[in-house]
Design a protein around this motif. Sequence first.
Motif, short mmCIF file in Angstrom:
data_model
loop_
_atom_site.label_atom_id
_atom_site.label_comp_id
_atom_site.label_asym_id
_atom_site.label_seq_id
_atom_site.Cartn_x
_atom_site.Cartn_y
_atom_site.Cartn_z
N TYR A 1 35.47 94.69 -12.31
CA TYR A 1 35.12 94.62 -13.73
C TYR A 1 35.64 93.32 -14.33
CZ TYR A 1 35.26 95.96 -18.66
OH TYR A 1 35.12 96.00 -20.01
N VAL A 2 36.90 93.03 -14.05
CA VAL A 2 37.48 91.80 -14.60
C VAL A 2 36.83 90.58 -13.95
CG1 VAL A 2 39.59 90.52 -14.95
CG2 VAL A 2 39.63 92.99 -15.07
N LEU B 1 36.57 100.74 -22.47
CA LEU B 1 36.27 99.46 -21.82
C LEU B 1 36.01 98.39 -22.84
CD1 LEU B 1 34.04 100.04 -18.77
CD2 LEU B 1 36.39 99.35 -18.92
N ALA C 1 33.53 110.38 -18.94
CA ALA C 1 32.62 109.28 -18.60
C ALA C 1 32.13 108.59 -19.86
CB ALA C 1 31.45 109.81 -17.79
N LEU D 1 29.18 90.10 -19.63
CA LEU D 1 29.79 91.23 -20.32
C LEU D 1 28.96 92.48 -20.11
CD1 LEU D 1 31.08 89.71 -23.64
CD2 LEU D 1 32.28 90.21 -21.52
N MET E 1 32.97 110.69 -12.03
CA MET E 1 33.58 111.80 -12.76
C MET E 1 33.02 113.13 -12.24
SD MET E 1 35.82 111.58 -15.10
CE MET E 1 36.85 110.40 -14.35
N LEU E 2 31.70 113.16 -12.01
CA LEU E 2 31.10 114.38 -11.47
C LEU E 2 31.62 114.65 -10.06
CD1 LEU E 2 27.50 113.91 -12.83
CD2 LEU E 2 29.24 115.47 -13.63
N GLY F 1 33.51 90.19 -15.52
CA GLY F 1 33.61 89.93 -16.95
C GLY F 1 34.17 88.56 -17.28
N LEU G 1 34.65 116.39 -17.97
CA LEU G 1 34.55 115.20 -17.13
C LEU G 1 33.40 114.31 -17.58
CD1 LEU G 1 35.48 116.75 -13.71
CD2 LEU G 1 36.70 114.99 -14.93
N PHE H 1 31.58 104.83 -12.98
CA PHE H 1 32.61 105.75 -13.45
C PHE H 1 32.01 107.10 -13.81
CE2 PHE H 1 35.49 107.54 -16.62
CZ PHE H 1 36.68 107.45 -15.94
N ALA H 2 30.85 107.07 -14.49
CA ALA H 2 30.22 108.32 -14.90
C ALA H 2 29.87 109.14 -13.67
CB ALA H 2 28.96 108.03 -15.71
N PHE I 1 37.86 89.43 -22.14
CA PHE I 1 36.72 88.55 -21.97
C PHE I 1 36.32 87.84 -23.26
CE2 PHE I 1 35.23 92.20 -19.05
CZ PHE I 1 36.23 91.91 -18.17
N LEU J 1 41.94 106.76 -15.51
CA LEU J 1 41.66 106.03 -14.29
C LEU J 1 42.86 106.13 -13.35
CD1 LEU J 1 39.18 103.95 -13.65
CD2 LEU J 1 41.12 102.46 -13.30
N PRO J 2 42.62 106.51 -12.11
CA PRO J 2 43.74 106.58 -11.19
C PRO J 2 44.29 105.20 -10.93
CG PRO J 2 41.66 106.91 -10.03
CD PRO J 2 41.35 106.86 -11.49
N LEU K 1 43.29 102.33 -19.90
CA LEU K 1 42.84 102.88 -18.62
C LEU K 1 43.51 104.22 -18.35
CD1 LEU K 1 42.58 99.76 -16.30
CD2 LEU K 1 40.79 100.96 -17.53
N ALA L 1 34.53 106.16 -21.33
CA ALA L 1 34.69 104.88 -20.64
C ALA L 1 34.11 103.74 -21.48
CB ALA L 1 34.00 104.93 -19.28
N PHE M 1 30.67 99.22 -14.59
CA PHE M 1 31.80 100.15 -14.70
C PHE M 1 31.33 101.53 -15.14
CE2 PHE M 1 35.54 102.21 -16.02
CZ PHE M 1 36.62 101.54 -15.50
N ILE M 2 30.51 101.55 -16.18
CA ILE M 2 30.17 102.85 -16.77
C ILE M 2 29.29 103.66 -15.82
CG2 ILE M 2 28.93 103.93 -18.66
CD1 ILE M 2 30.02 101.62 -20.40
N GLU N 1 38.13 104.72 -7.24
CA GLU N 1 37.98 104.42 -8.65
C GLU N 1 38.64 103.10 -9.01
OE1 GLU N 1 35.63 106.17 -9.92
OE2 GLU N 1 36.73 107.03 -11.60
N PHE N 2 39.76 102.83 -8.36
CA PHE N 2 40.50 101.64 -8.76
C PHE N 2 39.74 100.37 -8.41
CE2 PHE N 2 43.74 98.36 -8.60
CZ PHE N 2 44.27 98.53 -9.86
N VAL O 1 38.22 98.41 -11.47
CA VAL O 1 38.93 97.55 -12.42
C VAL O 1 38.90 96.08 -11.99
CG1 VAL O 1 41.06 97.22 -13.68
CG2 VAL O 1 40.35 99.49 -13.03
#
Lengths: 533, 555
Positions: B151-152, A460, A453, B163, B178-179, B155, A449, B174-175, A468, A420-421, A415, A456, B170-171, B144-145, B148
């Motif tokens: 996600y878990v 991941l 992405a 899955l 980022m922008l 998942g 950036l 997250f993508a 998992f 990831l912050p 991460l 990720a 997430f993706i 962002e956090f 996580v």
Amino acid sequence: MNAMVEKFATLWPEITLLIGAVVCLITGLSPSLQVRKATAWVAAAALVIAGLIVPYMEPTTSVLGLAGMTSFVKMAIACVGLVLLMVTAGVTNNLRQSKASDAARKFEPGNAIRGEFFAFFLISLAGAMLTAGADDLVWLFLALELTSLPTYVMVATSRDNIRAQESAVKYFFLGALSAAMFLYGFTLLYGATGLTDLAGIRTIALEQISLTGDVSPLMLMGLLMSVVGICFKIAAVPMHFYAADVYEGAATPVTAFLAFVPKTAGFAALIILLSVVGWPLDKTPSVGFDGGDALTYLLWGIAVLTMTVGNVLGLLQNNVKRVLAYSSVAHTGYILVGVLAGPALVTQNLVPGPLGDGLAAVLFYLVAYGLATVASFAVLGCLKAQGEEAQTFDDISGLVRKHPALAGIMLVSVLSLLGLPPLAGFVGKIYLFGPAYSHGFVYLVIIALINSAISAAYYLRIASVCFFGKPNEQLQVDTAPARVAGAAVAAIGAIVLGVAGAQLIDSAHDAISPAAGEVTQNAVEATTADAGF
Amino acid sequence: MNTDWLIPLLLVVPILSALVMLVPSPWFDNRRNAWMWSLVSTITTFAISIYALRNFQFAETGMQLTGEIAWVPAFGLTFSYGIDAIALWLVMLTTFLMPIVMLGSLTAINHRFREYYFWLLMLEAAMIGVFVATDIIFFYVCFEFTLVPLYVLIGVFGSTQRLRAAAMFFIYTFAGSMLTLAGVLYVAWYSSRLTGSWSFDIQTLYSAAQAMSPTQQGWVLASLLAGFAVKVPIWPVHTWLPLAHTEAPTAGSVVLAGVLLKLGTYGLLRFALPMCPAAVVTYAPYVGIVAVVGILYTALICWVQKDIKKLIAYSSVSHLGFCVLGLFALDSDNLGGVGSVMYMINHGLSTGALFLCIGMIYERFHTREMALMSGLGRVMPVWGFFMVFFVMASVGLPGLNGFVGEFLTLMSAFVSPSSVLGVEYASFAALGLIFGAIYLLYMTGKVVFGPLKVPAADHGHDAGDGHGHNEVADLNRREIITLTPLAIGCLVLGLLPYPVLESLEAPVEAMAARAKLIAQQQQVQVVDAQPAADVEVAGTELKATLGTTQVSASH
């Protein structure tokens, strides 16, 4: 001659490491197992002493204005080196001796300690430290080679496996090719100026720029060749081909070493070389395509290609070590953004503060990246599947059921690499991309950036397999205490640098900022970078 | 009394109690112990937020209970926090929902309890952090956090396709974000050139961003939308949501629908409106079109769903379309903005409750297929009551909470300046209300009423709290306790929304004021069929206003 003596006086950290290496060779060959087992401790002691004396060894005079960087890089190498030592400590313990040698067969295989491994380890670190302090082309070349040569041996001897030999040979030949390239570049620089002394070369370069607005073609050619050659050390496109194969073939802890030490040395060398022309690289933006543009475009292109190639190829891998290898390539791309941005220049009327300073960001990011990468490889190094090193996604499946702490460390490190912050990678990315904006590289930031992405997906995948996946029955956890501790220290470092990294950021800033003014005193035509859309 | 510690405490309590769960003690491996621990922790957090509510001065404008902790002073980064009424109500929603989620989780999870509650508590802290942050990077960190933990949760504890759902969730987000980070850094850099120092304080960034040219604002808006639209989600980037919702465990779905989706709309309200007002006015019609299309399109999709949970998931997309519509209406009385925030709260309560109801069905029958069940109200009357109640709240029955938000957002689209939104947007969106009533009532009619048809119960599993295997048990005491607070909340907010609405007016005005001003000025140009000269004058005035801001911001 006096300058040389003064210079030597600042080299005590390197000298300590070399003494340590020699002692390691002696204790490593001792007939007594107890003494042989002490070898790692000798190496650790050498590193600790070297780290402790670094702050007192800052060069008083600095011809290139990079004295602060030198100390910072030396300190970083000593600290991360210590973590690396914890991670690699067990590598040679279980190593069986070469089957070819009869004499070796009598040597207790199960308890063998190879002292030379630690000697090479220390020599390589000393080389990286020397690189950071280079102020002469010959010195720079020798230091870079001193960093790399021991790593070839370390790769070859790290594993009792034909793949290790193969990757060592591959690494050696490509390394030799790259050395030839930057050596050729250095000779051109020498040819253009008649000097090997970098400060002298810089004076001539800046004179040329002030007269004609450009460096001479010969010098430009030399710079371009050197940059491309150094791309090997930092694993940047187009010299990245070896990375995945070599990282995969080497024993995992050694891979961690490869992912940090040569890269740090390479970036130090790159910054030193580019400081010959100084930032901004393109001093005459009003003039059409000239030498400065060539350098800027080259680095811009390398940065974009490196991060994109690294991330896209990282997506396609089934071997975790290869994934992390490509991740390391991609991170080179991000760090190049900071190199391209360069330090905050007095003449540019930039806002004061670290977010204008790309080089300081590079220094911080190297540490942040180093810790996370070392942690991830260290976790991998603790795992065995079917008696072999765990490498594929299937191997590490369901790690959390076998060893929750290692899975947690893996999660933190991927991460952080993802940015990831609030982990170190995130702060590092802000630090890298802030200066890039300040210096007008808006598109580069956006591309970087988007690349984050993309990354990720594969980061991941590692996390999701660990958390998992169905537990892999074949998976064995080799909880060498030193290695687990090393991984934990690195992961905790990644968290601490993210949440409370102000101290390190300040020292990175202080390491570069005095240099900025000095370098630009001679800058002829500074420009205000404006990044309006 | 000193109340500076209230907001940090809201973050510290869940984080600390989560960390305590990492202590390798077998005590936490017990289902009930882990549950009780996290329940107590979330109730404590709720109590603290009540205390914050009591200390909140509604008469005052601006951020309250503020404070900051140094992070990276050299970057101008701080963990600075504070709440206005918008943040306050959303924090209340979060802290109110979390104990309910915990209550409902006792029997839903059968393995890895410790991890489950650990991540839920971390999620709570992150969500509260988003609402209380007054530093944009602190906001972003929490934003962002949140990925996580969820996600878990998806998942590890999700159903069959978990899955894929987790990775997609997430993706996608997250993508997008980022922008958003690119845009945020750009604004921060722009601000640093105006003010001479780096800062990520939201107020500082507002004034800097407003001084940008409309084109720059347009790009910033685009980057903000990239992150927030995915989170909301706005059609056509909503495709991660149905999958994530369907695969997530009940608690995950409740938190996702209840709070996480609101992070997107909250981001739009908090950043997009005040930072790029000119661009918001220019692009509001397009966003409006997308929102209306989303409302209708996903409503139609809901109609043909066979899986109840998926139906509710799609209905979220449709409902949040109203929310976005309200945000971009920019009407003079702030009906849209206030209604939108109200909608966020209401949707959190009613949709969260619907997901809980469906989770209770799933625990009993291990299916969510509508075709397999019918007339469940006959055997589970209490469940039937709650289901119908929350469906009504969701449809927007006057007297329940859903109505307030829907009415206000639609109203705002009607009265919005014609250069922004207008009657046509409102009428089409209103069509979405009708569709909403159709698909939700159709589902209710089939599942709750009609001839009795009980899915084959899963014999291997002891559903509920130890009821018999063959007969269907109605809700037990714990489940009723879980749903009752939500029902009361729906009723209270439906009958007595004024205190909340009133308190929201001032902060929403603060967010939307500039965009409204620009919209009205444009309105003057459009409506007045005056000679071109007048328009020019109006345009010059506008430019002059903008210019003044620019000058004042740069000094």
